[in-house]
Design an enzyme around this catalytic site. Structure first.
Site, mmCIF file in Angstrom:
data_model
loop_
_atom_site.group_PDB
_atom_site.id
_atom_site.type_symbol
_atom_site.label_atom_id
_atom_site.label_comp_id
_atom_site.label_asym_id
_atom_site.label_seq_id
_atom_site.Cartn_x
_atom_site.Cartn_y
_atom_site.Cartn_z
ATOM 1 N N GLN A 512 0.834 -1.198 0.000
ATOM 2 C CA GLN A 512 0.000 0.000 0.000
ATOM 3 C C GLN A 512 0.874 1.255 0.000
ATOM 4 O O GLN A 512 1.830 1.366 0.776
ATOM 5 C CB GLN A 512 -0.923 0.017 1.222
ATOM 6 C CG GLN A 512 -1.975 -1.070 1.231
ATOM 7 C CD GLN A 512 -3.073 -0.827 0.201
ATOM 8 O OE1 GLN A 512 -3.121 0.201 -0.468
ATOM 9 N NE2 GLN A 512 -3.958 -1.805 0.070
ATOM 10 N N GLU A 574 -1.436 -15.931 -4.033
ATOM 11 C CA GLU A 574 -1.003 -14.736 -4.762
ATOM 12 C C GLU A 574 -0.386 -15.167 -6.087
ATOM 13 O O GLU A 574 0.317 -16.180 -6.162
ATOM 14 C CB GLU A 574 0.008 -13.948 -3.933
ATOM 15 C CG GLU A 574 0.743 -12.838 -4.671
ATOM 16 C CD GLU A 574 -0.175 -11.734 -5.171
ATOM 17 O OE1 GLU A 574 0.049 -11.256 -6.305
ATOM 18 O OE2 GLU A 574 -1.107 -11.366 -4.436
ATOM 19 N N ASP A 630 -8.446 -9.222 -1.166
ATOM 20 C CA ASP A 630 -7.939 -7.869 -1.438
ATOM 21 C C ASP A 630 -7.442 -7.845 -2.877
ATOM 22 O O ASP A 630 -6.238 -7.833 -3.140
ATOM 23 C CB ASP A 630 -6.819 -7.521 -0.462
ATOM 24 C CG ASP A 630 -6.341 -6.084 -0.613
ATOM 25 O OD1 ASP A 630 -6.987 -5.318 -1.359
ATOM 26 O OD2 ASP A 630 -5.322 -5.726 0.015
ATOM 27 N N CYS A 658 -10.274 -1.564 -3.908
ATOM 28 C CA CYS A 658 -9.874 -0.227 -4.345
ATOM 29 C C CYS A 658 -10.720 0.238 -5.525
ATOM 30 O O CYS A 658 -10.458 1.291 -6.103
ATOM 31 C CB CYS A 658 -8.397 -0.198 -4.714
ATOM 32 S SG CYS A 658 -7.938 -1.372 -6.004
#
Length: 705
Positions: A512, A574, A630, A658
């Site tokens: 971030q 991931e 996320d 986001c």
């Protein structure tokens, strides 16, 4: 501004947009039909998925005359004469750019209106004034407007605009859920119909906490990506582009006044500009071929491409406090009722004064600029430019071209490193020397280097000092078969502290960009994952679950902050292998072997849509599970949504987003059917002050049978 024309050197025009079906032959045919045949090179790029073409003219007078003719032909629809363009002609507007071929990369956007251009003859330099206009369609944008379009707004107005975006998306989700519930219950009675209509009128599908403001509004970014090119005076510059290249923005402006960039990032960007302009033009530099200059997007040549500045330790002041995300929470009724127009620069409102008195400064931030604990510089350069230089100067006569390229690049980069080191020293204690310097080799068209780009570590003083891995942790790495075959701990990385844990940040790993606000985001996501709190101010109850699935886990930040309490097992997924290597390293450096035994932590490098369904199938009957997702702005893959929806052992889901639009799209599918989820709490966060972007957290629980 018109480029200098030395010795009648040829000028190249860039023409865009062109019809997609066109070929180079059809572009040449259209130029002839317009009375502006090219003197030499013609190329149409539409076959490559682009929308532009190039034409070369012998001198400036011919180029300017061609520009006028082409613009006039575009207005009267002369494009109809070319095949496959009849249905697109009247929608086109042709923008023409001039580049002085002999000067290499010194090209500009011609600001002149068609009627101001010469039709024949004349000296190009003499027409500098007449071909310049203040038209908003052509003047380069202020980089602050491109990077932080809301920078003129008082912070209360920014929060209000972002909360409106968030609430609008939540209202859309509410309607979708009400409609879906109605479709699933076609035999509903009048009471159910009344309940559905009532829900359709609600703005939120669940209790809403409000919006969490950013602890720092200015100079907050811990990662800044700068482009290397030419400014409007043809000086080599490292900074920000005023807009997209496809929209006609080609010049680079220094980042001196950009409010989101930290002091360190701006200093290193300016230092690289100074090196390219001054030290980079000494005798040794001018002997290099033009290919070794800054990157030219039109010609796809040049050496210096990008500079990425990464920093850590920017949330140290917040880490030292006991403040939670609720301490930064702004209730919806504390925000301005209406937002002013950004172009007008809205004035402070009563709501802004309320936020000011409650949180400190006029911008609503409690913390000012801080000195980072460490800095990393990532230099993106073109190996093809170095190879061209080696061949042009015959540097490989005594060895291989590869070795000669490496020596040349090393020498040039080291000169730059010495220059920016001196700049950092002159800045005093506010800006530390770069402790890690990495070179990425990239020859693609896009500015951004791919994750698998070749990398070379030039300096690595950060992790060597910060890494104090114990023998027990090293044993844990071997015990759990962590794959470090191609990875040396501490090579070209930074050390970041977050929520009491230490995290390794690789050059291209996702982290971030607002460290202080990320503290609040992860605290909020963690609290909502482990507490039964519906946002109504009632008492919370701890969630009991056997495993936490961290989907799109990155370097493992969120999941590791919730391990081993309250979740005794962590599984992270991931796509990026380097991020997974960082996640393994982060687990080993923060927890001893005892806590990591029995596969308590697992990180998998794979597409979430491929790995997650199998993981969930393999643990059928394994007890309660909680998932945190996320994802990137594109949202989560439909296969991941289906896997989460189908596995009833996941009875709580925290979605961090986001992009509220893709959040809604995914949430509609998650909430569908009698066995789906239902939203029980939502929260907006401002991680990107000065921009239009807003972060969102929505908590879902499985529908009761």
């Amino acid at each position: 501004m018109v480029p200098e024309n030395k010795g009648g050197s040829a000028l190249e025009l860039r023409i865009a947009p062109l019809p997609k079906p066109w070929s180079t032959y059809e572009l040449a045919e259209w130029l002839d039909a317009c009375g502006a045949p090219a003197s030499d090179f013609v190329l149409c790029r539409t076959a490559a998925g682009m929308d532009h073409g190039y034409a070369t003219y012998a001198d400036a007078s011919l180029a300017y005359a061609a520009q006028k003719l082409l613009r006039q032909c575009a207005r009267v629809g002369k494009l109809d004469s070319a095949s496959n363009a009849k249905n697109q002609a009247r929608k086109l507007d042709v923008y023409v750019y001039a580049r002085n071929v002999s000067l290499n990369t010194k090209y500009v956007q011609l600001f002149g209106r068609p009627e101001a251009l010469p039709t024949s003859g004349g000296d190009a330099a003499a027409n500098t004034t007449s071909t310049t206009t203040t038209s908003d369609d052509f003047v380069a944008r202020d980089p602050r407007d491109a990077v932080a379009p809301l920078w003129r707004w008082p912070y209360a107005n920014q929060l209000s605009a972002k909360f409106r975006t968030f609430s609008s998306a939540m209202e859309r989700l509410t309607k979708h859920i009400a409609k879906s519930d109605g479709d699933d219950n076609n035999d509903e009675d009048d009471d159910d119909d009344a309940t559905k209509k009532k829900m359709m009128r609600k703005k939120f599908p669940c209790p809403c906490f409000g919006i969490v403001r950013s602890p720092r509004v200015h100079w907050y970014r811990n990662k800044c990506e700068f482009t290397v090119g030419y400014d409007d005076a043809f000086q080599p510059t490292c900074g920000f582009q005023g807009g997209r290249f496809a929209d006609g923005f080609t010049t680079i402006t220094k980042a001196t006044d950009v409010p989101t960039a930290s002091k360190s990032a701006r200093l290193y960007s300016d230092a690289l500009s100074s090196f390219l302009r001054n030290d980079g033009q000494n005798e040794a530099k001018t002997q290099l071929p033009l290919h070794f200059r800054v990157w030219d997007k039109v010609q796809s040549c040049g050496f210096w491409r990008n500079l990425i500045v990464r920093e850590t330790g920017m949330s140290a002041d917040l880490e030292a406090t006991d403040l939670s995300w609720r301490d930064y929470l702004v209730a919806p009724d504390a925000l301005p009722a209406e937002c002013a127009d950004a172009s007008q620069g809205p004035t402070a409102t009563a709501a802004d004064e309320t936020i000011t008195s409650e949180f400190g400064t006029s911008t609503g931030t409690s913390f000012g600029s801080v000195r980072p604990s460490s800095v990393m510089l990532v230099l993106v350069v073109s190996p093809a430019a170095a190879l061209a230089c080696v061949r042009a100067r015959g540097l490989a006569s005594s060895g291989s071209e590869r070795d000669a390229c490496h020596r040349l690049v090393t020498s040039e980069v080291q000169r730059m490193v010495d220059f920016v080191d001196r700049a950092a020293d002159e800045a005093g204690d506010d800006v530390p020397r770069a402790g890690a310097i990495v070179v990425l080799y990239h020859d693609g068209c896009a500015n951004c280097a791919p994750p698998n780009a070749p990398m070379e570590v030039v300096r690595d003083d950060v992790m060597a000092q910060a890494d104090a891995t114990t023998s027990e942790q090293n044993a844990a790495k071997e015990r759990y078969s962590l794959s470090f075959a191609s990875f040396t701990p501490g090579r070209g990385a930074l050390d970041e502290s977050l929520l009491g844990l230490r995290f390794r940040v690789s050059p291209l790993a996702f982290f971030q960009v607002n460290s202080a606000a990320a503290n609040l985001l992860y605290r909020a996501a963690g609290d909502l994952a482990k507490e039964e709190n519906r946002g109504d101010g009632g008492a919370t109850e701890a969630v009991t679950a056997d495993v936490l699935y961290d989907v799109c886990c990155g370097t493992g930040t969120i999941g590791l902050t919730l391990f081993p309490s309250p979740f005794p097992r962590l599984v992270g997924v991931e796509l990026e292998p380097s991020a997974i290597r960082d996640a393994w390293e982060n687990a080993a450096r923060n927890f001893d072997a005892e806590k990591l035994r029995d596969d308590a932590v697992t990180f998998i490098a794979a597409k979430a849509e491929d790995a997650l369904p199998k993981l969930l199938r393999d643990r059928q009957g394994g007890g309660r599970a909680v998932a945190i997702v996320d994802p990137p702005r594109s949202g989560i893959h439909h296969k991941v949504v289906s896997a989460l929806h189908a596995n009833r052992e996941i009875d709580r889901l925290v979605y961090v987003s986001c992009n509220v639009e893709t959040l809604v799209d995914n949430a509609v599918r998650l909430c569908s059917g009698e066995k789906g989820f239902v939203p029980v709490g939502c929260l907006a966060l401002d991680l990107f002050p000065g921009t239009v972007h807003v972060e969102a957290v929505v908590v879902f629980e499985r529908k009761k049978e």
